[in-house]
Motif scaffolding. Structure first.
Motif, short mmCIF file in Angstrom:
data_model
loop_
_atom_site.label_atom_id
_atom_site.label_comp_id
_atom_site.label_asym_id
_atom_site.label_seq_id
_atom_site.Cartn_x
_atom_site.Cartn_y
_atom_site.Cartn_z
N ALA A 437 0.84 -1.20 0.00
CA ALA A 437 0.00 0.00 0.00
C ALA A 437 0.87 1.25 0.00
CB ALA A 437 -0.91 0.01 1.22
N GLY A 438 0.58 2.15 -0.93
CA GLY A 438 1.33 3.39 -1.01
C GLY A 438 2.63 3.30 -1.78
N ASP A 439 2.97 2.09 -2.28
CA ASP A 439 4.21 1.92 -3.03
C ASP A 439 4.11 2.61 -4.39
OD1 ASP A 439 6.75 1.05 -3.61
OD2 ASP A 439 6.14 -0.96 -4.25
N GLN A 440 5.27 2.89 -5.00
CA GLN A 440 5.28 3.53 -6.31
C GLN A 440 4.73 2.58 -7.37
OE1 GLN A 440 9.60 3.97 -6.22
NE2 GLN A 440 9.75 2.77 -8.08
N TRP A 533 -11.08 1.02 -0.45
CA TRP A 533 -10.29 2.15 -0.98
C TRP A 533 -10.97 3.46 -0.60
CZ3 TRP A 533 -7.53 2.01 -6.33
CH2 TRP A 533 -7.13 3.27 -6.71
N TYR A 534 -12.28 3.55 -0.89
CA TYR A 534 -13.00 4.80 -0.64
C TYR A 534 -13.26 5.05 0.83
CZ TYR A 534 -13.55 4.86 -5.69
OH TYR A 534 -13.28 4.89 -7.03
N GLU A 535 -13.35 3.99 1.61
CA GLU A 535 -13.49 4.17 3.06
C GLU A 535 -12.28 4.91 3.61
OE1 GLU A 535 -14.13 0.41 4.88
OE2 GLU A 535 -16.23 0.26 4.27
N GLU A 536 -11.09 4.58 3.10
CA GLU A 536 -9.87 5.25 3.54
C GLU A 536 -9.87 6.72 3.12
OE1 GLU A 536 -6.53 3.09 2.11
OE2 GLU A 536 -6.94 1.31 3.32
N GLU A 537 -10.62 7.04 2.06
CA GLU A 537 -10.72 8.43 1.62
C GLU A 537 -11.92 9.13 2.24
OE1 GLU A 537 -10.68 8.77 -2.63
OE2 GLU A 537 -8.81 7.67 -2.86
#
Length: 691
Positions: A437-440, A533-537
């Motif tokens: 998660a968050g990797d390039q 994904w959207y829960e994190e946003e």
């Protein structure tokens, strides 16, 4: 108010788990204290390789008294006509352990009832704290507990001592097989005598001043960061300090001393990633780079002792790392003698999955799919096919067999050495991105094509043999692979249809047992990952469901719609328009199959409210239709928000289901036009909260 200390002394704890264990232990003790209504002013956690400790300042020495009020049956039931207690009154007295004569009668606001009032005395903290600590230890996230000696006691590592004190008094208890005391232990080498703790507030300073230990994990970590940074500057470079390695090293030492060592410059001809892997993974060294990001022939180790002769410590570490770097250099030079293409045959002997064949079989499927994807996204299909063909060949190289994290990276270097195009080589390296998660993400479109093809082949194949992830098991990391696919498509702005890609992926397999309906099953699974994904946003589930109702299969388009609907949902007009859409949806859903709704006939518009709405719907349609085509969903919905007032007036003044069939159908047609405008983006009726 008192101070409390608990220290669990152990053999060396797992360094990568130390911080997590400390945080959970402190949190569970804090919850336990709060549950017993013991107030406190501050709580501090301490963690070193050989201890977990918590100090609570200003804690109540006793829980507060409680006023107990027990209501009984109504007076008219508790006493008979002669005023004598009934069985109900006697049962109430017995339940509360009192004499019937001690029962009182009070009005509870509704009726006169029996009542018993008492004061429950508080409990001593010393009586409660042992159970709180034991419960906290039981709840620690320990994957596998161990036993030691003949004891049945279990913990992450064998316990060695126990300290539990309230002020200057030892709490009489036994935990993990040890009786509590006030004796702790200092550094293994710098403090060979036991340390007596006078009181909890003196704990940290005692360990630091006499025990030669920095008990605070956070303080020790910052000391290491500062020392390592300074050491890097001494050799004219920049020490690279990754958080994971920093936490692990912090969990390995109690009194950190950073030292700088060196290695021969000839090793810099080896891929830097291999050298860094050897230093970081095997020796827990920090590497040093110059201002351009190039590796320097130096490393920083963090010792756990203050040596009288630091040069000897440095020399010892240099002797340890030299053979590791020599191995890497040997593997690199040896591997380059065999071209990647020549290693393809070896992949036939490596099983990917029993029912899905070898890595060679997977490579053949991926190269075909990668070429199709490259065509779709505007990349070079020949480069994609070649990169996919060579993508797994480095897995049978000596370098990757020794340094597994070099997969893809080694392949990139070997491809360049073989004379392959740079785009092909870089795609081999990028195929595994993102790794977490968050990797390039892959840099090139060719890299994106390989990364997508590899993941989609795995997802479709594993689902196809009937082994989808379960709640607790995901051995092929399909959830992570799915998120990787969605991230690449969305963040790289790739306008591709996931359903089509899944169909192409399925076609690469000769036969899959669970092939019927496979594409729909996998598509649903993958798009459902968007929800987390959207829960994190902080985008609500209703927004995602509103878009999901469209049954779309283009992740980029889905994301654009979700972002637009989320923005729309923040507008003042959103809830009213969502409710109106829900009302329209319900009306249309009740129509029988024979109902025919045509175009709006302006000559049948009677009421001013419906005339106004019809005109606005017509004019808005002309404005937003071009926006829909350009996927300017946010702007389109913002434009449609102006319809709130005319829609409200329509429902306030116009009866839809009138007896006149022509008039009714015309109004239904108007409502359908209104709803269809919003449905171009999403079913916003689903934004209405469920009752």
């Amino acid at each position: 108010m008192s101070d409390f200390l608990v220290e669990i002394g152990t053999e060396e704890l797992p360094p990568t788990a130390l911080l997590t264990l400390s945080k959970h232990f402190t949190e569970q003790v804090k919850k336990g204290v709060a549950a017993e209504a013991l107030n406190f002013s501050n709580i501090e956690s301490y963690a070193t390789p050989r201890r977990l400790a918590v100090v609570i300042s200003g804690i109540d020495a006793k829980t507060p008294e409680k006023n107990i009020v027990a209501w009984g049956p109504p007076k008219k039931i508790a006493y008979d006509d002669n005023g004598k207690p009934t069985k109900a009154a006697e049962a109430f007295a017995k339940k509360n352990g009192i004499n019937i004569d001690d029962v009182q009668v009070e009005h509870d606001g509704k009726a006169d009832k029996l009542v018993y009032r008492s004061i429950k005395p508080g409990k001593d903290a010393t009586e409660l704290l042992p159970a709180i600590v034991q419960a906290a230890l039981d709840k620690l996230p320990i994957a596998k507990r161990m036993r030691w000696g003949a004891s049945r006691t279990e913990f992450v590592r064998p316990a060695q001592w126990l300290v539990m004190m309230l002020d200057d008094q030892v709490i009489d208890c036994e935990i993990l097989g040890f009786k509590a005391g006030n004796i702790t232990r200092g550094h293994r080498f710098h403090c060979d005598s036991p340390l007596e703790i006078a009181n909890p507030s003196a704990y940290a300073s005692l360990l630091e001043s006499r025990g030669h230990i920095i008990p605070s994990f956070e303080k020790r970590r910052e000391m290491i960061r500062e020392q390592v940074t300074t050491e890097g500057e001494k050799v004219g470079g920049i020490a690279v300090i990754g958080n994971d390695l920093l936490d692990e090293v912090t969990g390995l030492v109690e009194w950190p001393v950073a030292l700088t060592g060196s290695f021969e410059s000839r090793f810099l001809d080896v891929p830097a990633e291999a050298l860094i892997s050897s230093m970081k993974e095997h020796q827990k060294y920090f590497h040093i780079e110059n201002n351009d990001g190039d590796l320097l022939p130096h490393f920083i180790t963090v010792s756990n002792i203050v040596s009288n002769d630091p040069a000897q410590v440095i020399s010892g570490n240099e002797r340890v790392i030299r053979p590791r770097l020599s191995d890497a250099a040997f593997f690199f030079e040896t591997d380059k003698k065999i071209k990647l293409e020549a290693r393809l045959e070896n992949l036939k002997n490596v099983v990917f999955q029993t029912k899905l064949g070898s890595l060679y079989d997977k490579t053949q499927r991926v190269l075909s799919l990668a070429a199709d994807i490259a065509n779709t996204i505007g990349s070079n299909p020949d480069h994609a096919r070649r990169a996919a063909e060579l993508s797994k060949t480095d897995l049978v190289s000596d370098m990757v067999l020794e340094f597994d994290k070099m997969q893809g990276i080694a392949g990139c270097y070997y491809a360049l050495a073989d004379g392959e195009p740079a785009e092909v080589a870089n795609a081999i390296k990028d195929q595994y991105l993102p790794k977490f998660a968050g990797d390039q993400l892959p840099e090139s479109l060719t890299g994106c094509a390989i990364a997508l093809a590899d993941r989609l082949d795995t997802i479709v194949g594993i689902f196809g043999i009937g082994q989808p992830p379960t709640g607790s098991k995901d051995p092929f990391a399909l959830r992570r692979a799915t998120v990787g696919v969605l991230r690449i498509i969305v963040e790289k702005q790739l306008d591709i249809d996931l359903r089509e890609l899944l169909q192409q992926a399925q076609q690469q397999h000769n036969h899959l047992p669970a092939g019927d309906g496979l594409v729909d099953t996998v598509l649903t699974y993958m798009l459902e990952r968007f929800r987390a994904w959207y829960e994190e946003e902080n985008i609500s589930a209703e927004v995602f469901l509103a878009v999901s109702a469209k049954n779309l299969s283009q992740p980029l388009d889905i994301n654009q719609r979700v972002q637009a609907v989320h923005s729309f949902s923040q507008l003042a007009e959103a809830q009213a328009l969502a409710a109106a859409n829900k009302r329209v949806s319900n009306i249309l859903a009740k129509l029988d199959d024979e109902a025919v709704i045509g175009a709006v006939d302006t000559s049948l518009l009677v009421d001013d409210a419906e005339k106004t709405l019809a005109e606005l719907v017509q004019s808005k349609a002309a404005v937003v239709e071009p926006l829909f085509k350009q996927r300017q969903y946010k702007q389109a919905l913002a434009n449609l928000a102006d319809l709130r007032e005319p829609v409200d007036k329509f429902f306030e003044h116009v009866m839809v289901m009138v007896d006149d069939k022509a008039l009714k159908n015309n109004r239904l047609a108007l409502l359908k036009q209104l709803r269809d405008l919003f449905l171009e983006v999403a079913d916003i009726s689903l934004l209405v909260p469920a009752k």
